[in-house]
Design a protein around this motif. Structure first.
Motif, PDB file in Angstrom:
ATOM      1  N   ALA A  67      74.731  -6.094  25.594  1.00  0.00           N
ATOM      2  CA  ALA A  67      75.129  -5.133  26.584  1.00  0.00           C
ATOM      3  C   ALA A  67      74.884  -3.622  26.050  1.00  0.00           C
ATOM      4  CB  ALA A  67      76.530  -5.396  27.028  1.00  0.00           C
ATOM      5  N   ARG A  68      75.136  -3.450  24.806  1.00  0.00           N
ATOM      6  CA  ARG A  68      74.857  -2.077  24.376  1.00  0.00           C
ATOM      7  C   ARG A  68      73.273  -1.643  24.518  1.00  0.00           C
ATOM      8  NH1 ARG A  68      76.496  -1.617  18.427  1.00  0.00           N
ATOM      9  NH2 ARG A  68      78.405  -2.586  19.497  1.00  0.00           N
ATOM     10  N   LEU A  69      72.530  -2.814  24.274  1.00  0.00           N
ATOM     11  CA  LEU A  69      70.903  -2.414  24.494  1.00  0.00           C
ATOM     12  C   LEU A  69      70.622  -2.089  25.833  1.00  0.00           C
ATOM     13  CD1 LEU A  69      68.255  -2.455  22.936  1.00  0.00           C
ATOM     14  CD2 LEU A  69      68.080  -4.597  23.446  1.00  0.00           C
ATOM     15  N   LYS A  70      71.172  -2.929  26.809  1.00  0.00           N
ATOM     16  CA  LYS A  70      70.975  -2.818  28.088  1.00  0.00           C
ATOM     17  C   LYS A  70      71.427  -1.249  28.638  1.00  0.00           C
ATOM     18  CE  LYS A  70      71.087  -7.510  29.690  1.00  0.00           C
ATOM     19  NZ  LYS A  70      71.822  -8.422  30.526  1.00  0.00           N
ATOM     20  N   LEU A  71      72.446  -0.932  28.135  1.00  0.00           N
ATOM     21  CA  LEU A  71      73.123   0.406  28.496  1.00  0.00           C
ATOM     22  C   LEU A  71      72.053   1.323  27.968  1.00  0.00           C
ATOM     23  CD1 LEU A  71      75.535   2.012  29.833  1.00  0.00           C
ATOM     24  CD2 LEU A  71      76.370   2.084  27.547  1.00  0.00           C
ATOM     25  N   TRP A  72      71.828   1.489  26.935  1.00  0.00           N
ATOM     26  CA  TRP A  72      70.830   2.291  26.144  1.00  0.00           C
ATOM     27  C   TRP A  72      69.672   2.502  27.055  1.00  0.00           C
ATOM     28  CZ3 TRP A  72      66.110   1.676  23.559  1.00  0.00           C
ATOM     29  CH2 TRP A  72      65.485   2.958  22.778  1.00  0.00           C
ATOM     30  N   LYS A  73      68.980   1.411  27.610  1.00  0.00           N
ATOM     31  CA  LYS A  73      67.940   1.477  28.155  1.00  0.00           C
ATOM     32  C   LYS A  73      68.024   2.101  29.342  1.00  0.00           C
ATOM     33  CE  LYS A  73      65.234  -2.538  26.182  1.00  0.00           C
ATOM     34  NZ  LYS A  73      64.781  -3.920  26.370  1.00  0.00           N
ATOM     35  N   LEU A  74      69.175   1.974  30.112  1.00  0.00           N
ATOM     36  CA  LEU A  74      69.535   2.548  31.463  1.00  0.00           C
ATOM     37  C   LEU A  74      69.676   4.122  31.438  1.00  0.00           C
ATOM     38  CD1 LEU A  74      71.750  -0.005  33.069  1.00  0.00           C
ATOM     39  CD2 LEU A  74      69.623   0.481  33.818  1.00  0.00           C
ATOM     40  N   LYS A  75      70.162   4.469  30.275  1.00  0.00           N
ATOM     41  CA  LYS A  75      70.590   5.797  29.905  1.00  0.00           C
ATOM     42  C   LYS A  75      69.177   6.597  29.318  1.00  0.00           C
ATOM     43  CE  LYS A  75      74.019   6.832  27.214  1.00  0.00           C
ATOM     44  NZ  LYS A  75      75.064   6.653  26.591  1.00  0.00           N
ATOM     45  N   ILE A  76      68.127   6.036  29.236  1.00  0.00           N
ATOM     46  CA  ILE A  76      66.852   6.773  29.252  1.00  0.00           C
ATOM     47  C   ILE A  76      66.509   7.731  30.189  1.00  0.00           C
ATOM     48  CG2 ILE A  76      64.341   6.584  27.994  1.00  0.00           C
ATOM     49  CD1 ILE A  76      65.204   4.107  26.778  1.00  0.00           C
ATOM     50  N   GLU A  77      66.046   8.948  29.803  1.00  0.00           N
ATOM     51  CA  GLU A  77      65.933   9.969  30.843  1.00  0.00           C
ATOM     52  C   GLU A  77      64.861   9.571  32.075  1.00  0.00           C
ATOM     53  OE1 GLU A  77      64.804  14.775  31.416  1.00  0.00           O
ATOM     54  OE2 GLU A  77      64.956  14.033  29.147  1.00  0.00           O
ATOM     55  N   SER A  78      63.818   9.071  31.330  1.00  0.00           N
ATOM     56  CA  SER A  78      62.750   8.369  32.206  1.00  0.00           C
ATOM     57  C   SER A  78      63.020   7.510  33.225  1.00  0.00           C
ATOM     58  CB  SER A  78      61.568   7.869  31.373  1.00  0.00           C
ATOM     59  OG  SER A  78      61.806   6.797  30.450  1.00  0.00           O
ATOM     60  N   ASN A  79      63.979   6.530  32.818  1.00  0.00           N
ATOM     61  CA  ASN A  79      64.603   5.427  33.574  1.00  0.00           C
ATOM     62  C   ASN A  79      65.176   6.110  34.710  1.00  0.00           C
ATOM     63  OD1 ASN A  79      63.174   3.407  32.622  1.00  0.00           O
ATOM     64  ND2 ASN A  79      64.816   2.729  31.012  1.00  0.00           N
ATOM     65  N   VAL A  80      66.063   6.989  34.378  1.00  0.00           N
ATOM     66  CA  VAL A  80      67.164   7.759  35.444  1.00  0.00           C
ATOM     67  C   VAL A  80      66.096   8.257  36.242  1.00  0.00           C
ATOM     68  CG1 VAL A  80      68.777   9.478  35.576  1.00  0.00           C
ATOM     69  CG2 VAL A  80      68.769   7.812  33.644  1.00  0.00           C
ATOM     70  N   ALA A  81      65.004   9.212  35.879  1.00  0.00           N
ATOM     71  CA  ALA A  81      64.286   9.958  36.723  1.00  0.00           C
ATOM     72  C   ALA A  81      63.521   9.024  37.792  1.00  0.00           C
ATOM     73  CB  ALA A  81      63.283  10.567  35.937  1.00  0.00           C
ATOM     74  N   ARG A  82      63.255   7.754  37.035  1.00  0.00           N
ATOM     75  CA  ARG A  82      62.180   6.886  38.196  1.00  0.00           C
ATOM     76  C   ARG A  82      63.487   6.242  39.194  1.00  0.00           C
ATOM     77  NH1 ARG A  82      61.827   2.382  34.971  1.00  0.00           N
ATOM     78  NH2 ARG A  82      60.546   3.625  33.474  1.00  0.00           N
ATOM     79  N   LYS A  83      64.637   5.948  38.958  1.00  0.00           N
ATOM     80  CA  LYS A  83      65.375   5.213  39.747  1.00  0.00           C
ATOM     81  C   LYS A  83      66.093   6.412  40.875  1.00  0.00           C
ATOM     82  CE  LYS A  83      66.947   1.671  37.094  1.00  0.00           C
ATOM     83  NZ  LYS A  83      67.984   0.570  36.998  1.00  0.00           N
ATOM     84  N   MET A  84      65.669   7.672  40.451  1.00  0.00           N
ATOM     85  CA  MET A  84      66.641   8.633  41.368  1.00  0.00           C
ATOM     86  C   MET A  84      65.338   9.233  42.229  1.00  0.00           C
ATOM     87  SD  MET A  84      69.562   8.785  40.921  1.00  0.00           S
ATOM     88  CE  MET A  84      70.214  10.265  41.670  1.00  0.00           C
ATOM     89  N   GLU A  85      64.017   9.057  41.924  1.00  0.00           N
ATOM     90  CA  GLU A  85      62.871   9.439  42.652  1.00  0.00           C
ATOM     91  C   GLU A  85      63.101   9.072  44.198  1.00  0.00           C
ATOM     92  OE1 GLU A  85      58.633   8.416  41.786  1.00  0.00           O
ATOM     93  OE2 GLU A  85      59.097   9.699  39.984  1.00  0.00           O
ATOM     94  N   PRO A  86      63.315   7.843  44.451  1.00  0.00           N
ATOM     95  CA  PRO A  86      63.352   7.571  45.767  1.00  0.00           C
ATOM     96  C   PRO A  86      64.621   8.460  46.665  1.00  0.00           C
ATOM     97  CG  PRO A  86      63.517   5.548  44.735  1.00  0.00           C
ATOM     98  CD  PRO A  86      63.576   6.779  43.466  1.00  0.00           C
ATOM     99  N   ARG A  87      65.375   8.921  45.993  1.00  0.00           N
ATOM    100  CA  ARG A  87      66.205   9.630  46.552  1.00  0.00           C
ATOM    101  C   ARG A  87      66.015  11.244  46.858  1.00  0.00           C
ATOM    102  NH1 ARG A  87      71.887   7.345  44.180  1.00  0.00           N
ATOM    103  NH2 ARG A  87      71.626   5.285  44.659  1.00  0.00           N
ATOM    104  N   GLY A  88      64.886  11.332  46.018  1.00  0.00           N
ATOM    105  CA  GLY A  88      64.619  12.691  46.324  1.00  0.00           C
ATOM    106  C   GLY A  88      65.260  13.625  45.088  1.00  0.00           C
ATOM    107  N   VAL A  89      65.503  13.035  44.003  1.00  0.00           N
ATOM    108  CA  VAL A  89      65.980  13.939  42.907  1.00  0.00           C
ATOM    109  C   VAL A  89      65.044  13.597  41.795  1.00  0.00           C
ATOM    110  CG1 VAL A  89      68.041  14.170  41.444  1.00  0.00           C
ATOM    111  CG2 VAL A  89      68.575  13.432  43.746  1.00  0.00           C
ATOM    112  N   GLN A  90      64.793  14.875  41.359  1.00  0.00           N
ATOM    113  CA  GLN A  90      63.797  14.954  40.219  1.00  0.00           C
ATOM    114  C   GLN A  90      64.184  15.943  39.206  1.00  0.00           C
ATOM    115  OE1 GLN A  90      60.237  16.786  42.244  1.00  0.00           O
ATOM    116  NE2 GLN A  90      59.743  15.065  43.392  1.00  0.00           N
ATOM    117  N   PRO A  91      63.908  15.729  37.978  1.00  0.00           N
ATOM    118  CA  PRO A  91      64.292  16.460  36.904  1.00  0.00           C
ATOM    119  C   PRO A  91      63.694  17.913  37.073  1.00  0.00           C
ATOM    120  CG  PRO A  91      62.610  14.503  36.090  1.00  0.00           C
ATOM    121  CD  PRO A  91      62.750  14.419  37.629  1.00  0.00           C
TER     122      PRO A  91
END
Length: 106
Positions: A67-91
């Motif tokens: 679970a800690r490894l999955k959370l760490w992967k979700l918190k990586i900035e590139s993953n967050v940016a990729r998931k927010m792209e469809p909503r129009g939010v960019q870094p």
């Protein structure tokens, strides 16, 4: 000596005049044997319980690490940016600036 062994084998020590002493000793030894058997059984149960709990702890530790490894992967900035792209939010392309607050001078 031979007659004593024969008396023991025939069980005459149980029906003698002094049999009460023998019966007390036999009952005492029987109770001690039962206590020893019960104690041994209880110890075996505890050993099995400890082994089961150790296995469960190992499994829970493994789940925690996963679970800690999955959370760490979700918190990586590139993953967050990729998931927010469809909503129009960019870094942000501009770096953040420090805001300095000066204390009032009286």
């Amino acid at each position: 000596m031979k007659s004593k062994i024969n008396n023991i084998l025939k069980g005459k020590f149980l029906v003698d005049e002094e049999a009460f002493k023998n019966w007390r000793m036999i009952i005492f030894l029987s109770v001690l044997a039962l206590i020893m058997i019960a104690s041994s059984h209880r110890a075996d149960q505890k050993v099995h319980e400890i082994a089961r709990l150790k296995e469960k702890v190992q499994e829970l530790r493994s789940e925690s690490v996963d679970a800690r490894l999955k959370l760490w992967k979700l918190k990586i900035e590139s993953n967050v940016a990729r998931k927010m792209e469809p909503r129009g939010v960019q870094p942000s392309t501009t770096p953040p600036q420090k805001i300095k607050v000066k204390a009032k001078q009286e």
